[in-house]
Design a protein around this motif. Structure first.
Motif, short mmCIF file in Angstrom:
data_model
loop_
_atom_site.label_atom_id
_atom_site.label_comp_id
_atom_site.label_asym_id
_atom_site.label_seq_id
_atom_site.Cartn_x
_atom_site.Cartn_y
_atom_site.Cartn_z
N ASP A 101 0.85 -1.18 0.00
CA ASP A 101 0.00 0.00 0.00
C ASP A 101 0.89 1.23 0.00
O ASP A 101 1.54 1.54 1.00
N SER A 102 0.92 1.93 -1.13
CA SER A 102 1.73 3.14 -1.26
C SER A 102 0.93 4.42 -1.05
O SER A 102 1.44 5.51 -1.28
N SER A 110 -3.51 1.76 8.33
CA SER A 110 -2.42 0.94 7.84
C SER A 110 -2.26 -0.33 8.67
O SER A 110 -2.09 -1.43 8.13
N HIS A 114 -2.58 -4.33 7.54
CA HIS A 114 -1.59 -5.36 7.88
C HIS A 114 -2.28 -6.56 8.54
O HIS A 114 -2.05 -7.72 8.18
N ASP A 126 3.43 -1.36 4.21
CA ASP A 126 3.02 0.02 3.96
C ASP A 126 4.24 0.73 3.40
O ASP A 126 5.33 0.68 3.97
N GLY A 173 3.31 -0.12 9.83
CA GLY A 173 2.93 1.26 10.09
C GLY A 173 4.08 2.24 10.13
O GLY A 173 3.85 3.46 10.08
N GLN A 176 4.29 4.80 7.27
CA GLN A 176 3.33 5.90 7.36
C GLN A 176 3.77 6.95 8.38
O GLN A 176 3.56 8.15 8.18
#
Length: 303
Positions: A101-102, A110, A114, A126, A173, A176
């Motif tokens: 996930d970009s 996030s 996961h 992430d 995470g 992020q």
């Protein structure tokens, strides 16, 4: 840009073919991968198809049989609605597939992605990015990655196609968190730079002279060279093109909101970051489509 992938070519599902997602997917196609992409807008789908992406009719279809699923979506709400939906694309992936996930989103979302992926036997990363549209087009993005290092190594060749720098930030995470902190620093520097140019203008110092000082002194920054808010100083700047967006103000405002949320959860009081967020929110309220460097216009109004 590295367009060679070691080993066999893979099948990649790509959800979110907008400003950033489309060139990222296109670079994977150029490297020889089969990319099946989906976006909710017809314009994005058509543009991606012209780049060689095999456009499909749903997010689930993009995931079926894919070795890797990549998402590049605007907000955490979008990620939740796609990846955490019942019978969504995660459930269509084979066990052992990698999910990247970009999107730039909040940490709780996030972490939920996961957790959902792990329950299905998937490997989730992430991996938000920095580098803007130019970085996406040229394959020079910086990826800030959170997740298992074994999974990162498994997907490294894909990251090397889309980017020039891979920073392993930590566990789930962590990417992020790094992105939120980076954007807070960038946004703060951009607003401070805009304020400096307005101060100089109002006190009779030319923008060129101020740029000459800032760019060679302690006031230098990435924001100054890549998002200079004053026109006529940096080739290719948005300021020289009526602030047509290289990085839209609404997107930076969103990122600064994520940084504020992260700061609150960390028990940190923001002063500079909060001020930058206020100015970007002001710009976004009426002109969120403009480049973030247009924040100088909100400073001028109040000067």
């Amino acid at each position: 840009m590295n367009l060679q992938k070691a080993g066999n070519m893979s099948t990649i599902g790509f959800i979110g073919l907008g400003t950033m997602g489309r060139p990222m997917a296109a670079n994977l196609v150029k490297a020889g991968h089969e990319v099946r992409g989906f976006d909710v807008t017809a314009q994005a789908r058509d543009a991606a198809a012209a780049d060689g992406v095999q456009v499909v009719t749903s997010a689930v279809e993009a995931a079926i049989g894919a070795d890797t699923l990549i998402t590049m979506l605007p907000k955490g709400d979008h990620v939740r609605s796609v990846l955490l939906a019942d019978d969504g694309p995660l459930s269509a992936l084979p066990a052992g597939a990698v999910v990247i996930d970009s999107s730039s989103i909040d940490v709780p979302t996030s972490l939920d992605v996961h957790a959902a992926g792990e329950k299905l036997g998937l490997e989730v990363l992430d991996a938000p990015v920095s580098g803007g549209l130019a970085g996406a087009v040229n394959g020079t993005l910086t990826f800030m990655i959170g997740g298992n290092e074994t999974t990162i190594d498994k997907a490294r060749s894909l990251f090397e196609i889309m980017g020039a720098r891979i920073v392993v930030c930590g566990g789930a995470g962590a990417g992020q968190v790094a992105k939120a902190c980076n954007q807070m620093v960038f946004g703060s520097a951009l607003v401070a730079t805009a304020e400096a140019f307005v101060i100089a203008e109002n006190l009779g110092l030319s923008a060129q002279k101020l740029f000459d000082v800032l760019s060679t002194s302690s006031g230098d920054s990435w924001a100054l060279h890549n998002f200079c808010p004053a026109p006529g100083l940096v080739d290719g700047s948005a300021a020289d093109n009526d602030y047509a967006p290289k990085f839209a103000a609404a997107l930076l405002a969103k990122d600064l909101g994520l940084a504020a949320t992260a700061a609150e959860s960390a028990g940190v009081e923001l002063v500079v970051g909060a001020g930058a967020r206020t100015k970007l929110d002001e710009l976004s309220a009426d002109n969120g489509h403009l480049d973030a460097s247009a924040v100088i216009t909100t400073v001028k109004v109040q000067s």
